[in-house]
Structure formats: C-alpha cells, structure tokens
Write a protein that holds these residues in place. Structure first.
Motif, mmCIF file in Angstrom:
data_model
loop_
_atom_site.group_PDB
_atom_site.id
_atom_site.type_symbol
_atom_site.label_atom_id
_atom_site.label_comp_id
_atom_site.label_asym_id
_atom_site.label_seq_id
_atom_site.Cartn_x
_atom_site.Cartn_y
_atom_site.Cartn_z
ATOM 1 N N THR A 51 -12.584 6.363 -19.966
ATOM 2 C CA THR A 51 -13.552 6.767 -18.948
ATOM 3 C C THR A 51 -13.250 8.198 -18.504
ATOM 4 N N PHE A 52 -14.303 8.943 -18.183
ATOM 5 C CA PHE A 52 -14.188 10.308 -17.672
ATOM 6 C C PHE A 52 -14.831 10.362 -16.298
ATOM 7 N N GLY A 53 -14.143 11.016 -15.343
ATOM 8 C CA GLY A 53 -14.702 11.171 -14.006
ATOM 9 C C GLY A 53 -14.293 12.494 -13.398
ATOM 10 N N GLN A 54 -14.987 12.891 -12.344
ATOM 11 C CA GLN A 54 -14.692 14.141 -11.647
ATOM 12 C C GLN A 54 -13.548 13.949 -10.660
ATOM 13 N N TYR A 55 -12.563 14.855 -10.692
ATOM 14 C CA TYR A 55 -11.502 14.831 -9.687
ATOM 15 C C TYR A 55 -12.080 15.251 -8.339
ATOM 16 N N MET A 56 -11.812 14.453 -7.314
ATOM 17 C CA MET A 56 -12.256 14.752 -5.950
ATOM 18 C C MET A 56 -11.016 14.874 -5.063
ATOM 19 N N ARG A 57 -10.886 15.979 -4.384
ATOM 20 C CA ARG A 57 -9.707 16.240 -3.551
ATOM 21 C C ARG A 57 -9.719 15.334 -2.319
ATOM 22 N N PRO A 58 -8.711 14.454 -2.161
ATOM 23 C CA PRO A 58 -8.727 13.522 -1.019
ATOM 24 C C PRO A 58 -8.570 14.226 0.328
ATOM 25 N N LYS B 113 -6.781 18.156 2.306
ATOM 26 C CA LYS B 113 -6.356 19.536 2.075
ATOM 27 C C LYS B 113 -4.900 19.618 1.623
ATOM 28 N N ARG B 114 -4.151 18.543 1.770
ATOM 29 C CA ARG B 114 -2.752 18.521 1.338
ATOM 30 C C ARG B 114 -2.622 18.282 -0.165
ATOM 31 N N HIS B 115 -3.711 17.906 -0.809
ATOM 32 C CA HIS B 115 -3.676 17.617 -2.240
ATOM 33 C C HIS B 115 -4.177 18.813 -3.049
ATOM 34 N N MET B 116 -3.953 18.743 -4.351
ATOM 35 C CA MET B 116 -4.305 19.881 -5.203
ATOM 36 C C MET B 116 -5.809 20.149 -5.135
ATOM 37 N N LYS B 117 -6.167 21.423 -5.292
ATOM 38 C CA LYS B 117 -7.557 21.841 -5.174
ATOM 39 C C LYS B 117 -8.360 21.456 -6.421
ATOM 40 N N VAL B 118 -9.659 21.328 -6.228
ATOM 41 C CA VAL B 118 -10.566 21.114 -7.362
ATOM 42 C C VAL B 118 -10.727 22.450 -8.087
ATOM 43 N N ASP B 119 -10.496 22.456 -9.392
ATOM 44 C CA ASP B 119 -10.658 23.676 -10.163
ATOM 45 C C ASP B 119 -12.139 24.005 -10.346
ATOM 46 N N ARG B 120 -12.939 22.990 -10.662
ATOM 47 C CA ARG B 120 -14.388 23.176 -10.816
ATOM 48 C C ARG B 120 -15.070 21.818 -10.775
ATOM 49 N N TYR B 121 -16.351 21.832 -10.461
ATOM 50 C CA TYR B 121 -17.161 20.620 -10.520
ATOM 51 C C TYR B 121 -17.898 20.609 -11.861
ATOM 52 N N VAL B 122 -17.621 19.592 -12.645
ATOM 53 C CA VAL B 122 -18.160 19.489 -13.998
ATOM 54 C C VAL B 122 -19.598 18.987 -13.942
ATOM 55 N N GLU B 123 -20.477 19.643 -14.663
ATOM 56 C CA GLU B 123 -21.886 19.281 -14.681
ATOM 57 C C GLU B 123 -22.105 17.939 -15.392
ATOM 58 N N PRO B 124 -23.103 17.159 -14.965
ATOM 59 C CA PRO B 124 -23.394 15.878 -15.634
ATOM 60 C C PRO B 124 -23.632 16.031 -17.135
ATOM 61 N N ASP C 107 0.812 -1.218 0.000
ATOM 62 C CA ASP C 107 0.000 0.000 0.000
ATOM 63 C C ASP C 107 0.844 1.267 0.000
ATOM 64 N N THR C 108 2.139 1.131 -0.326
ATOM 65 C CA THR C 108 3.044 2.283 -0.300
ATOM 66 C C THR C 108 3.680 2.484 -1.671
ATOM 67 N N CYS C 109 3.512 3.681 -2.228
ATOM 68 C CA CYS C 109 3.965 4.001 -3.577
ATOM 69 C C CYS C 109 5.289 4.765 -3.540
ATOM 70 N N THR C 110 6.090 4.600 -4.591
ATOM 71 C CA THR C 110 7.353 5.338 -4.671
ATOM 72 C C THR C 110 7.181 6.695 -5.352
ATOM 73 N N ARG C 111 5.958 6.998 -5.769
ATOM 74 C CA ARG C 111 5.705 8.281 -6.422
ATOM 75 C C ARG C 111 4.717 9.106 -5.604
ATOM 76 N N GLY C 112 4.656 10.395 -5.935
ATOM 77 C CA GLY C 112 3.779 11.289 -5.190
ATOM 78 C C GLY C 112 2.965 12.178 -6.103
ATOM 79 N N CYS C 113 1.933 11.619 -6.723
ATOM 80 C CA CYS C 113 1.044 12.416 -7.569
ATOM 81 C C CYS C 113 0.188 13.334 -6.691
ATOM 82 N N ARG C 114 -0.125 14.511 -7.193
ATOM 83 C CA ARG C 114 -0.801 15.528 -6.380
ATOM 84 C C ARG C 114 -2.285 15.235 -6.161
ATOM 85 N N PHE C 115 -2.824 14.243 -6.854
ATOM 86 C CA PHE C 115 -4.249 13.933 -6.705
ATOM 87 C C PHE C 115 -4.482 12.672 -5.885
ATOM 88 N N CYS C 116 -3.429 11.938 -5.562
ATOM 89 C CA CYS C 116 -3.560 10.594 -4.991
ATOM 90 C C CYS C 116 -3.239 10.581 -3.507
#
Length: 388
Positions: free
Chosen positions: A304-311, A313-324, A135-144
C-alpha cells in the motif's frame, strides 16, 4: 519587634504601589481609540447592501513556509449506519482501535463497509484495527505520534481472552491486530500476540485476522511464533525506502531487517504477506522502484502507498504532497511488477479497507483453489487405484 513589622519608609512603599498600578490615563485613551475604530469601520448598511467591502488589512493565518494542505487530503465527517453501529459496539465491548486513537482520515470509509449495504452487511465488510499491549512504545520513529517510554506498563494477562471474546461478539468479517513495539519484553510481546490470534480463531474461526507486527528486534523465532498462530495475513511495514530509513524510523529498525521479517513469515507458511510505504518524506522515484524490487524478491503479496501526514510540529516535516495521479502511477507499476493487490492513494493507510477489497477475495479464492486441487488429487488417486 514592632520596628520590624513597620515599613522603613512610607515613601518607598508608596512608590512600589504606584509602579504596580496601571496608569489611569491609559484606560480612557484605549476606549477612545476603540470608539474611533468602530466609527471609521463599515456600518450596518454596508453589510446589508451586499456590496464588497475593501479589507483594512490582509491577515495570513497558519504556516506560510511549508507546503499547504491540498484539497484532496481533506475528508468528510464520518457517517453511515455501519459506522455508527461499530462505534457504539466499541464503547460496549471496551475495545481500543488505532483508527480512533490515531485519528485516521479513512475511518468513515473503513467502518462504513460496502456502499448501499445494510448495517449488518456493512459491518461484515468493514475493517477495524485493534491495538494490543498498551499505548506506549519503546521506540521513537520520527513520523509516529504514539507515546514512548523505555519502561512501558506491564502487559495485561487477560487481554488476549478479553479481546478475543469481544471481537467474536462484534461480528466483523475482517480484523487487524497491531501493537506498539515492546523491546522491554524478552520476546517482544510475540507470545501475547500469538495467544490473542489463537483465541480469536477458537471463538470465531470465520473471522479473517491480519497481524501488523513490529520487527521483534530481528528475532525470527518470535516472527515464527506469530506466523504459526493461525493468522491469515502477516503485515509488517517497511514505512519508507532504504536510503531514508535511518532518518524516518527508530535507529533500531532497518530496511533489511524488515525484509527478513517478511521473508521469514512467508517461509513459515503464511499465505499473504503485506507491507506499506509512505510517500512525501523525500524519496526519489528510483529509490521507490528499488524498494518494490526488493519486496518482490521475497514474494510480498500486498503493498500500500499513502501520503505522510505530520502528526505534530515535533515530528519530521512533510517534504511534499504527492498528487493523486502519481499514486495512480505507483499502483500501475506495482500491479505490473506482480503484486497480488495494491492500494495507492493520498489517504490510504496500511489497513485501508482491507476487509472489503482484494485480500478477502484472495483468501477465499486461495481456499477454493486448494479445495479444487485436493479434489483433483483425490480423483487422480482413485483412478490410479482402480487401474491397478
């Protein structure tokens, strides 16, 4: 000696105690203020009357600066016979799923299987994503939100056998295997991944297997190793558009490198390749169109397309919520561009209901098509032999 034990000044010691103590006058004042507040507030009769009560003051909770979570991103509590059966099975088999650990909002949909089906039928139509290699990754993506470390714990050599045995007894129709990035390993964990797939196919060849891999640091030999392991779907996520990749993903991951992974997997004979794009991170319409064009150039089958959800406060902010409605537009655009299957919606994730929808049907359809082609070829060969 006794002079050291005695305080030098009784006055100073007394002064210290007076400073540490709570002033005696504050307690009665606080109680009096509290009583006054109760007396001036609404009474029991006010509540019983049912008439609206004017609030004393307006309190705003939560983050008022960022975009508010829209109602279409709020999900129901997971339920259903298939969901509870799978959850119970997981505890008994000792398997760990990304669905639970990442708190995926679609867990009720994916584990619930087909609506109106029995628990056993629902389980065969359900999809679960199993996490390999820790469960430990060697990378640090800003959304994960997965834990990161330069030196994660070593691999469990028994994991491929144990995972395959558990999955074969589980009885699902479609399984997704994924893993953290392991740049600390020479092969990035490719042999471990491939061994798990091969053992699953040996024990339960009827189960459809999707492998959602990392980019193996661009090493295409490792991509080949997994692609030739007997899997049914090779998935690797580009995550976002090319222009935003340096700001969203780890610096070791690039958009072009991900394209090479998907292209090489297809060249190695994988029937279906798949990727996923997050929306709401600052992308433009033209950037998304460019990304889709690049994916079609290398014959990616599923997107597949999905909405980014901020896990957190340490992760990057949501720019906008995309409408369905915008997700529906992207589905139509991708369909028109020739993708074999498109899943698009605010709550859609990479492996969203993969077993129930088109991928399973497409795999079975391609198998039928191949059998028909072989029959036609055999008949043609027989007719040719008879005429000669």
């Amino acid at each position: 000696m006794n002079s050291f034990l005695r305080p030098r000044s009784g006055c100073r010691l007394s002064s210290q105690f007076r400073h540490l103590a709570t002033p005696s006058a504050s307690t009665p004042k606080s109680k009096s203020s509290f009583r006054e507040t109760l007396v001036s507030g609404p009474s029991l009769d006010d509540f019983i009357s049912g008439e609206p009560i004017e609030p004393i003051e307006h309190v705003v909770l939560g983050n008022t600066k960022g975009p508010r979570l829209p109602s279409f991103l709020k999900t129901k509590i997971p339920s259903g016979a298939s969901f509870h059966k799978i959850k119970k099975d997981l505890r008994g088999l000792g398997l760990h799923t990304v669905c639970e650990e990442a708190r995926c909002p679609n867990i009720g949909d994916c584990w619930g299987g087909k609506e109106g089906a029995t628990a056993e039928e629902g389980k065969r139509a359900a999809t679960a994503t199993i996490m390999l290699m820790g469960d430990t990754c060697t990378r640090g993506c800003r959304f994960c939100s997965v834990k990161t470390s330069r030196a994660p714990p070593p691999l469990d050599p028994h994991e491929p056998e144990n995972t395959a045995e558990a999955i074969s007894r589980w009885g699902l129709g479609y399984i997704v295997l994924t893993s953290v990035d392991r740049d600390d390993l020479v092969d990035g964990g490719a042999h471990h991944f491939a061994e798990t797939i091969m053992k699953i196919k040996q024990k339960a060849p009827q189960i459809l297997v999707e492998a959602l891999t990392g980019d193996f640091a661009g090493n295409l030999e490792n991509v080949s190793l997994v692609a030739k392991s007997g899997l049914d779907v090779y998935a690797h996520n580009v995550e976002t558009v090319e222009e935003l990749t340096p700001f969203v993903r780890d610096r070791r991951a690039t958009f072009r490198q991900s394209l090479r992974v998907l292209e090489h997997a297809k060249k190695e004979g994988v029937r279906i390749t798949k990727t996923s794009i997050m929306l709401g991170v600052g992308e433009t319409e033209e950037q998304v169109m460019d990304a889709l064009r690049e994916l079609r150039k290398i014959n990616v089958d599923v997107v597949t397309f999905g909405q980014y959800m901020r896990p957190t406060k340490r992760h990057m902010k949501v720019d906008r919520y995309v409408e369905p409605s915008e997700f529906d537009q992207w589905k139509q655009i991708a369909d028109d561009m020739g993708f074999s299957y498109v899943a698009s919606g605010p709550l859609v994730r990479s492996s969203y209901k993969a077993g129930e929808y088109f991928i399973e049907n497409m795999l079975k359809g391609k198998a039928t098509e191949n059998r028909m082609r072989n029959l036609v070829t055999q008949e043609a060969s027989t007719s040719y032999a008879q005429t000669t």
